[in-house]
Design a protein around this motif. Structure first.
Motif, PDB file in Angstrom:
ATOM      1  N   THR A   1      17.769  15.252  -5.255  1.00 17.75           N
ATOM      2  CA  THR A   1      18.638  14.746  -4.194  1.00 17.75           C
ATOM      3  C   THR A   1      18.202  13.371  -3.705  1.00 17.75           C
ATOM      4  N   VAL A   2      16.990  12.949  -4.054  1.00 15.15           N
ATOM      5  CA  VAL A   2      16.507  11.621  -3.669  1.00 15.15           C
ATOM      6  C   VAL A   2      17.162  10.592  -4.594  1.00 15.15           C
ATOM      7  N   PRO A   3      17.754   9.524  -4.044  1.00 18.53           N
ATOM      8  CA  PRO A   3      18.443   8.543  -4.896  1.00 18.53           C
ATOM      9  C   PRO A   3      17.538   7.956  -5.971  1.00 18.53           C
ATOM     10  N   ARG A   4      18.086   7.832  -7.172  1.00 15.71           N
ATOM     11  CA  ARG A   4      17.318   7.258  -8.286  1.00 15.71           C
ATOM     12  C   ARG A   4      16.912   5.818  -8.016  1.00 15.71           C
ATOM     13  N   GLU A   5      17.530   5.184  -7.035  1.00 14.05           N
ATOM     14  CA  GLU A   5      17.175   3.807  -6.682  1.00 14.05           C
ATOM     15  C   GLU A   5      15.698   3.674  -6.323  1.00 14.05           C
ATOM     16  N   ILE A   6      15.074   4.765  -5.890  1.00 18.32           N
ATOM     17  CA  ILE A   6      13.675   4.701  -5.486  1.00 18.32           C
ATOM     18  C   ILE A   6      12.760   4.439  -6.673  1.00 18.32           C
ATOM     19  N   ALA A   7      13.203   4.754  -7.868  1.00 15.08           N
ATOM     20  CA  ALA A   7      12.348   4.669  -9.052  1.00 15.08           C
ATOM     21  C   ALA A   7      12.263   3.236  -9.556  1.00 15.08           C
ATOM     22  N   LEU A   8      11.179   2.557  -9.251  1.00 19.10           N
ATOM     23  CA  LEU A   8      10.985   1.189  -9.717  1.00 19.10           C
ATOM     24  C   LEU A   8      10.324   1.153 -11.090  1.00 19.10           C
ATOM     25  N   SER A   9       9.644   2.235 -11.467  1.00 13.14           N
ATOM     26  CA  SER A   9       8.938   2.273 -12.744  1.00 13.14           C
ATOM     27  C   SER A   9       9.252   3.576 -13.466  1.00 13.14           C
TER      28      SER A   9
ATOM     29  N   ALA B   1       3.956   4.824  -2.171  1.00 11.13           N
ATOM     30  CA  ALA B   1       3.265   5.575  -3.232  1.00 11.13           C
ATOM     31  C   ALA B   1       3.279   4.817  -4.547  1.00 11.13           C
ATOM     32  N   GLN B   2       4.394   4.165  -4.850  1.00  9.93           N
ATOM     33  CA  GLN B   2       4.468   3.400  -6.095  1.00  9.93           C
ATOM     34  C   GLN B   2       3.600   2.152  -6.024  1.00  9.93           C
ATOM     35  N   THR B   3       3.470   1.572  -4.826  1.00 15.80           N
ATOM     36  CA  THR B   3       2.573   0.433  -4.665  1.00 15.80           C
ATOM     37  C   THR B   3       1.133   0.846  -4.964  1.00 15.80           C
ATOM     38  N   ALA B   4       0.789   2.087  -4.601  1.00 19.96           N
ATOM     39  CA  ALA B   4      -0.540   2.628  -4.908  1.00 19.96           C
ATOM     40  C   ALA B   4      -0.628   3.123  -6.344  1.00 19.96           C
ATOM     41  N   ASP B   5       0.444   2.923  -7.120  1.00 20.68           N
ATOM     42  CA  ASP B   5       0.510   3.285  -8.543  1.00 20.68           C
ATOM     43  C   ASP B   5       0.282   4.781  -8.770  1.00 20.68           C
ATOM     44  N   LEU B   6       0.894   5.583  -7.888  1.00 15.35           N
ATOM     45  CA  LEU B   6       0.839   7.031  -8.048  1.00 15.35           C
ATOM     46  C   LEU B   6       2.020   7.526  -8.867  1.00 15.35           C
TER      47      LEU B   6
ATOM     48  N   ASN C   1       8.329  -8.327  -7.508  1.00 14.43           N
ATOM     49  CA  ASN C   1       9.466  -8.659  -8.376  1.00 14.43           C
ATOM     50  C   ASN C   1      10.664  -7.745  -8.140  1.00 14.43           C
ATOM     51  N   HIS C   2      10.417  -6.573  -7.575  1.00 16.02           N
ATOM     52  CA  HIS C   2      11.507  -5.648  -7.247  1.00 16.02           C
ATOM     53  C   HIS C   2      11.978  -5.809  -5.793  1.00 16.02           C
ATOM     54  N   ASN C   3      11.498  -6.865  -5.131  1.00 14.52           N
ATOM     55  CA  ASN C   3      11.962  -7.220  -3.780  1.00 14.52           C
ATOM     56  C   ASN C   3      11.576  -6.196  -2.718  1.00 14.52           C
ATOM     57  N   PHE C   4      10.342  -5.666  -2.833  1.00 15.13           N
ATOM     58  CA  PHE C   4       9.843  -4.752  -1.816  1.00 15.13           C
ATOM     59  C   PHE C   4       8.543  -5.238  -1.188  1.00 15.13           C
ATOM     60  N   ASN C   5       8.280  -6.528  -1.286  1.00 15.87           N
ATOM     61  CA  ASN C   5       7.133  -7.139  -0.626  1.00 15.87           C
ATOM     62  C   ASN C   5       7.582  -7.604   0.752  1.00 15.87           C
ATOM     63  N   ILE C   6       7.009  -7.041   1.813  1.00 12.63           N
ATOM     64  CA  ILE C   6       7.505  -7.309   3.164  1.00 12.63           C
ATOM     65  C   ILE C   6       7.400  -8.781   3.542  1.00 12.63           C
ATOM     66  N   GLN C   7       6.437  -9.496   3.020  1.00 17.63           N
ATOM     67  CA  GLN C   7       6.275 -10.905   3.400  1.00 17.63           C
ATOM     68  C   GLN C   7       7.488 -11.733   3.000  1.00 17.63           C
ATOM     69  N   SER C   8       7.991 -11.515   1.798  1.00 18.48           N
ATOM     70  CA  SER C   8       9.164 -12.280   1.363  1.00 18.48           C
ATOM     71  C   SER C   8      10.457 -11.679   1.911  1.00 18.48           C
ATOM     72  N   GLU C   9      10.528 -10.343   2.015  1.00 14.78           N
ATOM     73  CA  GLU C   9      11.759  -9.708   2.491  1.00 14.78           C
ATOM     74  C   GLU C   9      11.983  -9.971   3.975  1.00 14.78           C
ATOM     75  N   ALA C  10      10.902 -10.108   4.749  1.00 16.09           N
ATOM     76  CA  ALA C  10      11.043 -10.397   6.175  1.00 16.09           C
ATOM     77  C   ALA C  10      11.657 -11.774   6.406  1.00 16.09           C
ATOM     78  N   VAL C  11      11.317 -12.724   5.554  1.00 12.34           N
ATOM     79  CA  VAL C  11      11.905 -14.070   5.662  1.00 12.34           C
ATOM     80  C   VAL C  11      13.414 -13.996   5.418  1.00 12.34           C
ATOM     81  N   LYS C  12      13.827 -13.202   4.423  1.00 15.64           N
ATOM     82  CA  LYS C  12      15.253 -13.054   4.125  1.00 15.64           C
ATOM     83  C   LYS C  12      16.001 -12.447   5.320  1.00 15.64           C
TER      84      LYS C  12
ATOM     85  N   THR D   1       0.921  -5.357  -7.284  1.00 10.49           N
ATOM     86  CA  THR D   1       1.448  -6.372  -6.363  1.00 10.49           C
ATOM     87  C   THR D   1       2.604  -7.152  -6.981  1.00 10.49           C
ATOM     88  N   GLU D   2       2.384  -7.711  -8.148  1.00 10.02           N
ATOM     89  CA  GLU D   2       3.428  -8.524  -8.782  1.00 10.02           C
ATOM     90  C   GLU D   2       4.657  -7.681  -9.109  1.00 10.02           C
ATOM     91  N   PHE D   3       4.425  -6.470  -9.596  1.00  6.50           N
ATOM     92  CA  PHE D   3       5.524  -5.582  -9.975  1.00  6.50           C
ATOM     93  C   PHE D   3       6.408  -5.244  -8.774  1.00  6.50           C
TER      94      PHE D   3
END
Length: 363
Positions: free
Chosen positions: A292-300, A280-285, A338-349, A333-335
């Motif tokens: 009860t949802v961890p605050r870690e989810i909030a990237l923006s 949802a955040q990737t879609a900028d919603l 930068n928060h390490n939620f792009n599957i292309q780079s995270e899959a390599v890790k 995309t860039e945002f």
């Protein structure tokens, strides 16, 4: 392997790793074919099916697991994902001398059902049966592994990364989806998730009823399936909202609905770190969660948390307040990367980590 949060996370990584170097096979505890099964087989994976886990048949389950590992001695890395009882897989793997046994934490609580005692037992035994700890976030790690493991960073955080190209805001897709469902200028409240108690769909419908009182020109869209699908649909009909609530069922392209949504709502009883929140955040919603949802989810700063003890009217008024801000949606995309939620780079890790664990298992 149906379209749940954990399953979707696994498939995101599976599609993006180099499968000539790392291959996933899947052990499922259901005899039913899942939505992802054909794709798994097409990508070279195998699917094994246990007889299903029932607390009264624990020893039969472990016996099956031991026989599986005896039949396939090539496995040197086993990773358990499912809610608590996955630890029994690691117990059987330990008995079979599998050197790398990972428990991957995805939640911050257990449902209060008949399996609760056995799940609490499994959580207690994780440190006996696992050699490595993975988690979707800090709060989930703390719940499953305790403060000592968490505070001393003795776990690896594996982010619930997504394929950004599927979720970046697209005005043309938005217009197409809305047109196909007869939505014009109405406000669209959206939720994507399996119909289970933890997702709190019943409460979401109550919140929407109050919001619809404020703004009758509105829709609620519920994407997903599950055991509570029919009860929730019946509730909608009893409230006279059937013409204002869209049930999509299980669909192969849920990502298109993020474009049509105006706000994403998740009043869950608890969560680990929901994949849908990242999508949802990737879609900028703008995203509204229960507290009860961890605050870690909030990237923006476009994420809000509301206590479940607040009234439905309070939730509805907050939704209206947020929507009135009318922020313009942009390419994130860039945002997100930068928060390490792009599957292309995270899959390599993750691929590199598996290779490291595999090679070290021989020393």
């Amino acid at each position: 392997m149906s379209r749940g949060g954990i399953e979707t996370m696994l498939m995101n990584y599976y599609r993006n790793i180099d499968r000539s170097k790392v291959q996933f096979d899947f052990l499922c505890n259901s005899p039913l074919k899942g939505a992802y099964d054909d794709e798994i087989l097409g990508l070279g994976g195998r699917i094994f099916r246990s007889p299903g886990f029932n607390p009264l048949k624990r020893f039969a389950y472990i016996k099956f697991m031991r026989e599986l590992f005896a039949s396939y001695p090539e496995y040197r890395v086993v990773e358990a994902h499912n809610d608590g009882v996955g630890a029994f897989t690691l117990q059987a793997a330990k008995d079979a001398c599998v050197p790398v046994r990972i428990y991957h934490a995805h939640s911050t609580s257990f449902p209060k059902d008949y399996k609760l005692p056995i799940k609490l037992y499994c959580k207690y035994k994780i440190k006996d049966w696992a050699t490595h700890y993975f988690s979707c976030g800090e709060k989930a790690a703390r719940y499953f592994f305790g403060n000592d493991v968490t505070d001393n960073q003795m776990y690896r955080q594996i982010n619930n990364a997504v394929d950004l190209s599927k979720f970046i805001y697209n005005e043309e897709i938005r217009k197409k989806v809305k047109s196909e469902h007869g939505i014009k200028n109405e406000v669209v409240l959206g939720h994507i998730g399996r119909f289970a108690t933890v997702k709190n769909h019943v409460r979401l419908v109550d919140i929407f009823q109050k919001y619809n009182d404020i703004n009758p020109e509105s829709y609620l869209v519920l994407v997903g399936e599950g055991e509570l699908f029919d009860p929730v649909k019946n509730k909608v009909e009893k409230l006279g909202l059937a013409d204002r609530v869209i049930f999509t069922g299980s669909i192969s392209n849920p990502e298109i609905w993020y474009q049509a949504f105006d706000v994403f709502i998740m009043p869950s009883l608890y969560e680990g770190l929901p994949v849908t929140g990242i999508e949802a955040q990737t879609a900028d919603l703008p995203c509204i969660y229960s507290s009860t949802v961890p605050r870690e989810i909030a990237l923006s700063d476009r994420n809000w948390f509301i206590d479940l003890e607040k009234s439905n009217e309070y939730w509805a008024e907050k939704i209206e307040e947020i929507l009135r801000a009318g922020d313009v949606r942009t390419d994130k995309t860039e945002f997100i990367t930068n928060h390490n939620f792009n599957i292309q780079s995270e899959a390599v890790k993750l691929q590199n980590l598996y290779e490291e664990l595999y090679l070290n298992s021989f020393t």
